[in-house]
Design a protein around this motif. Sequence first.
Motif, PDB file in Angstrom:
ATOM      1  N   PRO A  96       0.797  -1.240   0.000  1.00 21.74           N
ATOM      2  CA  PRO A  96       0.000   0.000   0.000  1.00 21.74           C
ATOM      3  C   PRO A  96       0.827   1.286   0.000  1.00 21.74           C
ATOM      4  O   PRO A  96       0.432   2.260  -0.640  1.00 21.74           O
ATOM      5  N   GLN A  97       1.973   1.281   0.697  1.00 26.95           N
ATOM      6  CA  GLN A  97       2.764   2.515   0.754  1.00 26.95           C
ATOM      7  C   GLN A  97       3.352   2.856  -0.603  1.00 26.95           C
ATOM      8  O   GLN A  97       3.262   4.000  -1.073  1.00 26.95           O
ATOM      9  N   ALA A  98       3.973   1.872  -1.256  1.00 21.64           N
ATOM     10  CA  ALA A  98       4.556   2.103  -2.581  1.00 21.64           C
ATOM     11  C   ALA A  98       3.464   2.506  -3.575  1.00 21.64           C
ATOM     12  O   ALA A  98       3.660   3.384  -4.419  1.00 21.64           O
ATOM     13  N   ALA A  99       2.294   1.889  -3.449  1.00 18.29           N
ATOM     14  CA  ALA A  99       1.192   2.201  -4.360  1.00 18.29           C
ATOM     15  C   ALA A  99       0.713   3.635  -4.165  1.00 18.29           C
ATOM     16  O   ALA A  99       0.463   4.354  -5.141  1.00 18.29           O
ATOM     17  N   ALA A 100       0.593   4.056  -2.903  1.00 19.00           N
ATOM     18  CA  ALA A 100       0.126   5.422  -2.621  1.00 19.00           C
ATOM     19  C   ALA A 100       1.102   6.453  -3.167  1.00 19.00           C
ATOM     20  O   ALA A 100       0.700   7.478  -3.732  1.00 19.00           O
ATOM     21  N   GLU A 101       2.403   6.210  -3.003  1.00 21.38           N
ATOM     22  CA  GLU A 101       3.415   7.134  -3.510  1.00 21.38           C
ATOM     23  C   GLU A 101       3.369   7.189  -5.034  1.00 21.38           C
ATOM     24  O   GLU A 101       3.518   8.253  -5.643  1.00 21.38           O
ATOM     25  N   ALA A 102       3.146   6.039  -5.663  1.00 21.86           N
ATOM     26  CA  ALA A 102       3.143   5.971  -7.126  1.00 21.86           C
ATOM     27  C   ALA A 102       1.950   6.699  -7.731  1.00 21.86           C
ATOM     28  O   ALA A 102       2.059   7.312  -8.792  1.00 21.86           O
ATOM     29  N   LYS A 103       0.803   6.657  -7.062  1.00 21.76           N
ATOM     30  CA  LYS A 103      -0.407   7.250  -7.632  1.00 21.76           C
ATOM     31  C   LYS A 103      -0.264   8.754  -7.850  1.00 21.76           C
ATOM     32  O   LYS A 103      -0.870   9.315  -8.757  1.00 21.76           O
ATOM     33  N   SER A 104       0.544   9.406  -7.003  1.00 19.86           N
ATOM     34  CA  SER A 104       0.714  10.855  -7.141  1.00 19.86           C
ATOM     35  C   SER A 104       1.720  11.223  -8.222  1.00 19.86           C
ATOM     36  O   SER A 104       1.863  12.392  -8.560  1.00 19.86           O
ATOM     37  N   MET A 105       2.432  10.225  -8.762  1.00 17.35           N
ATOM     38  CA  MET A 105       3.498  10.493  -9.718  1.00 17.35           C
ATOM     39  C   MET A 105       3.250   9.921 -11.103  1.00 17.35           C
ATOM     40  O   MET A 105       3.983  10.227 -12.036  1.00 17.35           O
ATOM     41  N   GLY A 106       2.248   9.097 -11.251  1.00 16.39           N
ATOM     42  CA  GLY A 106       2.035   8.429 -12.530  1.00 16.39           C
ATOM     43  C   GLY A 106       1.351   9.321 -13.557  1.00 16.39           C
ATOM     44  O   GLY A 106       1.214  10.535 -13.385  1.00 16.39           O
ATOM     45  N   SER A 107       0.884   8.694 -14.618  1.00 13.12           N
ATOM     46  CA  SER A 107       0.270   9.429 -15.730  1.00 13.12           C
ATOM     47  C   SER A 107      -1.190   9.753 -15.469  1.00 13.12           C
ATOM     48  O   SER A 107      -1.776  10.583 -16.158  1.00 13.12           O
TER      49      SER A 107
END
Length: 322
Positions: A296-307
């Motif tokens: 969940p942590q990696a996913a949350a960080e990724a959502k703010s940076m993706g396309s």
Amino acid sequence: SASDPNCAKCGKSGATQRCSQCKTVAYCSKECQVAAWKAHKKACSPPLDLKEVRAKVALASKTGNNQGVLEWEGSMEALLAASPDDGARVMILLEFSQAAQATSNPGKAALLTIRIADIMFKCQQFKEQADALCLASTFLREAGDDAGARKCMAKACDVGATHAMFASECHACLELGRQDLKEGRRDDGIVMLRHALKVTEFMEDKVRAKQHEVSILSSVLPTLIMHSTEEPEDLEALLARFEEATKADPFNAGGGLTQHQFISRDFRAGLHCRRGDMAAADREIKRMDELARDHPQAAAEAKSMGSGVWASGVRPPKFSGI
């Protein structure tokens, strides 16, 4: 004598009787000194012991007492003038700049940091000059001075390019490109970020170069995926480069899924959309949803940076001709 000052009371030349306390004003007679005392006593104080003041500022800075540093802000110019060399002056400016930033005055911190950059230029310490300009740019942006921030960062970029300091040039180009994209100058941002990517090829520190590649590509790929008119193969090559760079990321040395691996899947889903293969895009998104439950942590960080393909369900248009 002709070199003696004028009387602080009557203006007569040749005043020789200085105030015994502050020693900054002189009088021609005891009568003038007595007559002037009522007005003068408000400003009269013993001259500063600059060595003592310098020690107090240094101690306050070392212990994190920012107000203790700023208490002597009025003496900063005197401290700088009395400093034995440029290194000592840089330290004083740094202490006051850090205190200003810590007390929510980024504008003041920026001005002091620019003075540090000027000293570094004079000393031909160009890397330190570029670093100071980048820091000043950050402070100016916090202060709301976007134009000043861009000017500082552009100067840092020029310093890096002029003196073949590729890491400095790359960092400055990255920040300029990001700001261009943020402010809607899409084409300018893409050009600047592509230039930053090219500069990484000349960096001697290959680990740092890969870290810069990750930052650059994670900044530019969302825009390219959503809006680019380039050939799919070009974006595929950039995505492959991003995935290769993330493998060299030291923060991924422990294994497991990182935010960059989620971002990579997000980018690939977007590329599937551009090719018109919505089924493949949906499979990537479904897989990310499954992995997010365990990470969940990696996913949350990724959502703010993706396309945005995964985070908000945005679907970029197909490439023309497909």
